[in-house]
Write an enzyme that holds these catalytic residues in place. Structure first.
Site, mmCIF file in Angstrom:
data_model
loop_
_atom_site.group_PDB
_atom_site.id
_atom_site.type_symbol
_atom_site.label_atom_id
_atom_site.label_comp_id
_atom_site.label_asym_id
_atom_site.label_seq_id
_atom_site.Cartn_x
_atom_site.Cartn_y
_atom_site.Cartn_z
ATOM 1 N N ASN A 1 97.182 -100.008 18.656
ATOM 2 C CA ASN A 1 98.266 -100.020 17.667
ATOM 3 C C ASN A 1 98.444 -101.471 17.227
ATOM 4 O O ASN A 1 99.019 -102.271 17.948
ATOM 5 C CB ASN A 1 99.550 -99.477 18.296
ATOM 6 N N TRP A 2 97.908 -101.760 16.060
ATOM 7 C CA TRP A 2 97.935 -103.163 15.599
ATOM 8 C C TRP A 2 99.335 -103.594 15.166
ATOM 9 O O TRP A 2 99.568 -104.773 14.939
ATOM 10 C CB TRP A 2 96.978 -103.345 14.424
ATOM 11 N N LYS A 3 100.249 -102.660 15.002
ATOM 12 C CA LYS A 3 101.596 -102.970 14.498
ATOM 13 C C LYS A 3 101.475 -103.752 13.172
ATOM 14 O O LYS A 3 100.580 -103.478 12.396
ATOM 15 C CB LYS A 3 102.403 -103.741 15.538
ATOM 16 N N HIS B 1 107.055 -94.135 17.192
ATOM 17 C CA HIS B 1 106.945 -95.305 18.080
ATOM 18 C C HIS B 1 108.347 -95.842 18.362
ATOM 19 O O HIS B 1 109.224 -95.801 17.485
ATOM 20 C CB HIS B 1 106.075 -96.368 17.405
ATOM 21 N N GLU C 1 109.484 -98.715 18.388
ATOM 22 C CA GLU C 1 109.934 -99.736 17.429
ATOM 23 C C GLU C 1 110.499 -99.074 16.178
ATOM 24 O O GLU C 1 111.449 -99.571 15.578
ATOM 25 C CB GLU C 1 108.770 -100.690 17.102
ATOM 26 N N GLU D 1 105.446 -93.961 26.458
ATOM 27 C CA GLU D 1 105.596 -95.408 26.377
ATOM 28 C C GLU D 1 107.002 -95.816 26.803
ATOM 29 O O GLU D 1 107.936 -95.792 25.984
ATOM 30 C CB GLU D 1 105.366 -95.884 24.940
ATOM 31 N N GLY E 1 105.344 -104.505 24.871
ATOM 32 C CA GLY E 1 105.360 -105.881 24.372
ATOM 33 C C GLY E 1 106.093 -106.855 25.281
ATOM 34 O O GLY E 1 106.383 -107.981 24.881
ATOM 35 N N SER F 1 102.208 -102.640 27.565
ATOM 36 C CA SER F 1 101.560 -103.811 28.165
ATOM 37 C C SER F 1 100.291 -103.467 28.935
ATOM 38 O O SER F 1 99.980 -104.097 29.947
ATOM 39 C CB SER F 1 102.553 -104.581 29.055
ATOM 40 N N GLY G 1 99.065 -102.086 22.293
ATOM 41 C CA GLY G 1 99.534 -102.952 21.220
ATOM 42 C C GLY G 1 98.838 -104.304 21.267
ATOM 43 O O GLY G 1 97.728 -104.475 20.769
ATOM 44 N N GLY G 2 99.472 -105.264 21.905
ATOM 45 C CA GLY G 2 99.003 -106.648 21.910
ATOM 46 C C GLY G 2 97.528 -106.819 22.226
ATOM 47 O O GLY G 2 96.807 -107.549 21.522
HETATM 48 C C1 PEP Z 1 102.496 -100.241 21.604
HETATM 49 O O1 PEP Z 1 102.641 -100.875 20.576
HETATM 50 O O2 PEP Z 1 102.464 -99.003 21.546
HETATM 51 C C2 PEP Z 1 102.382 -100.949 22.870
HETATM 52 C C3 PEP Z 1 102.230 -100.278 23.972
HETATM 53 O O3 PEP Z 1 102.430 -102.326 22.801
HETATM 54 P P1 PEP Z 1 101.991 -103.353 23.961
HETATM 55 O O4 PEP Z 1 100.651 -102.881 24.484
HETATM 56 O O5 PEP Z 1 101.904 -104.675 23.295
HETATM 57 O O6 PEP Z 1 103.025 -103.296 25.043
#
Ligand code: PEP
Length: 250
Positions: free
Chosen positions: A9-11, A94, A96, A166, A172, A212, A233-234
């Site tokens: 997930n590049w956000k 999500h 966010e 999640e 994040g 994470s 994500g990251g």
């Molecule tokens: C996400 O954006 O769904 C996520 C899990 O982010 P991260 O891996 O950065 O915690």
């Protein structure tokens, strides 16, 4: 044994040029995996992603879609627009979006229904906040999110959905759920689906862990019996790190 679905997930990251260089680096790194590889990119990167992944094992996803096919919904995008652009998957609900953009279980359901009707594969996100976990309300929250967010999803529709568990406190933040915490929560979620759709459908359902996940902890998390993949994500923004997660459990 199921393979794993590893989705990035590049956000709101990567310009078109940056997307191009990341995808060019990623393609050969993940070419030989039994796992399903998905990259969920910003809308402006979709055409580039579809073009550069054509003929590869990388599937392209978006990060949201609306429940209407067209109309006065400034800033939104219709499922058919994504399909026409070559998108296969779409992240819905999500945390966010729930936190910053007023997404609710009802809008998650509406978006999921519309995505399915257009032929997209939704990745539907659920998860509790830190306060909810500390208050001992994790199970209540997950039950509500599944009950309301999948209220009129049929057994046939469920076959095209991936669920991402999640925990909001792990997204994040660099704080990852332990392997056992992730597995226990996912097993609980699977039980909710089993009660509604039957054990076979619940066992078939892919439920990812997200929060994470990185190249250091993916092996342990993905080895857990109920963890069917990861939403990342990251760590999905760096080709070598994302590729290491893709290969962490094969
Ligand atoms: C996400 O954006 O769904 C996520 C899990 O982010 P991260 O891996 O950065 O915690």
């Amino acid at each position: 044994m199921k393979n794993k679905i590893i989705a990035g997930n590049w956000k709101m990251n990567k310009t078109r040029a940056e997307a191009e260089s990341l995808i060019r680096e990623l393609v050969p790194l993940v070419a030989h995996t039994p796992n399903t590889v998905v990259i969920c990119v910003p809308f402006t990167d979709i055409y580039t992603a579809v073009e550069l992944t054509r003929g590869t094992n990388i599937h392209v996803g978006a990060q949201n879609c609306h429940w209407k096919e067209s109309g006065a919904y400034t800033g939104e995008i219709a499922p058919s627009m994504l399909v026409e652009a070559g998108v296969e998957y779409v992240v819905i609900g999500h945390s966010e979006r729930r936190t910053y953009f007023g997404e609710t279980d009802a809008t998650v359901l509406a978006r999921t229904k519309a995505a399915l009707a257009a032929g997209l594969k939704p990745i539907v996100c659920i998860g509790e906040t830190l306060a909810e976990r500390q208050d001992g309300r994790m199970e209540e929250v997950l039950t509500r999110q599944v009950t309301e967010g999948f209220r009129d999803i049929s057994a046939e529709e469920l076959k095209h959905i991936t669920v991402a568990y999640e925990p909001v406190w792990a997204i994040g933040t660099g704080v990852t759920a332990t392997d056992e915490q992730a597995n226990d929560a996912i097993r609980y979620v699977r039980g909710i689906f089993a009660a509604k759709y039957g054990k076979e459908a619940a066992d078939r359902l892919y439920i990812q862990y997200g929060g994470s996940m990185n190249d250091g902890n993916a092996k342990g998390l993905l080895a857990m019996s109920d963890v069917d993949g990861g939403l990342i994500g990251g760590a999905s923004l760096v080709a070598s790190k994302f590729a290491a997660i893709v290969h962490a459990h094969e």
